[in-house]
Design an enzyme around this catalytic site. Structure first.
Site, short mmCIF file in Angstrom:
data_model
loop_
_atom_site.label_atom_id
_atom_site.label_comp_id
_atom_site.label_asym_id
_atom_site.label_seq_id
_atom_site.Cartn_x
_atom_site.Cartn_y
_atom_site.Cartn_z
N HIS A 76 -2.46 -5.40 3.46
CA HIS A 76 -1.95 -6.37 2.41
C HIS A 76 -0.29 -6.85 2.92
CE1 HIS A 76 -0.58 -2.32 1.02
NE2 HIS A 76 0.54 -3.06 0.39
N ARG A 108 3.31 -0.89 9.59
CA ARG A 108 3.18 -2.19 9.68
C ARG A 108 2.27 -2.25 11.11
NH1 ARG A 108 8.81 -1.43 9.45
NH2 ARG A 108 9.60 -1.85 7.31
#
Length: 194
Positions: A51, A71
């Site tokens: 997301h 990440r």
């Protein structure tokens, strides 16, 4: 909210190998699922879901406290020293739902004391409920509640005392309080851990 703002929620990869390959190729337009976002929209993003946000918006993110962020892409941003921020590809592959699982969310709308109550999520670990308050309402507090007024203002009555509440200023109802009331014209988002 900035016009054209989108949320990233999910990915198109069917296997871990495909997921890694598309990341290595930096084929973000192929991998990431982007959707337009609208004012007052609730978006449920379960654990294991890729997301992010593209654009500018104000949002209330209800989540379990954690200091872990993995990440896979960081928009090629650099830190204060001019270095690319660290990515966590291997860790992300281990915790990401592959293939992407679209959550099945069906908010329920009820009326309570003349006020609209929208239960967005009632999961094993937490619930998220929105109270659109126009009349005085009594709310049960099974553990503790994280409350965020989204718009309007009102009065919180708790343990014989009154407190002014207004949009944008969150507050916590502790576990010592089993019931509280609110009156006014206020739109209130309440999350309760279980």
């Amino acid at each position: 909210m900035e016009e054209g703002t989108k949320i990233i929620r999910g990915h198109s990869a069917k296997t871990k190998e495909e997921f890694r390959k598309v990341i290595e190729e930096k084929a973000w337009d192929t991998l990431l699922i982007r959707k337009p976002v609208h004012a007052n929209e609730f978006v449920y993003t379960p654990a294991g879901t890729i997301h992010g946000i593209e654009g500018k918006l104000m949002m209330a993110e209800v989540q379990q406290s954690s200091d872990v962020t993995y990440r896979i892409y960081d928009y090629d941003r650099k830190d204060a020293n001019g270095n690319m921020r660290e990515l966590h590809i291997d860790q992300a592959i281990e915790v990401t739902n592959i293939p992407h699982i679209e959550p099945d969310v069906h908010p329920t709308v009820t009326m309570l004391e003349g006020n609209e109550v929208v239960e967005y999520v009632n999961e094993k670990y937490f619930s998220v409920t929105r109270y659109k308050i126009q009349n005085k309402i009594q709310i049960n507090n099974p553990s503790y509640s994280l409350c965020l007024p989204l718009s309007g203002n009102g009065i919180l009555h708790i343990d014989g005392k009154d407190y002014d509440i207004q949009a944008g200023i969150g507050f916590i109802i502790t576990s010592h309080t089993k019931r509280y009331s609110i009156q006014g014209n206020i739109d209130l988002l309440v999350s309760v851990p279980k």
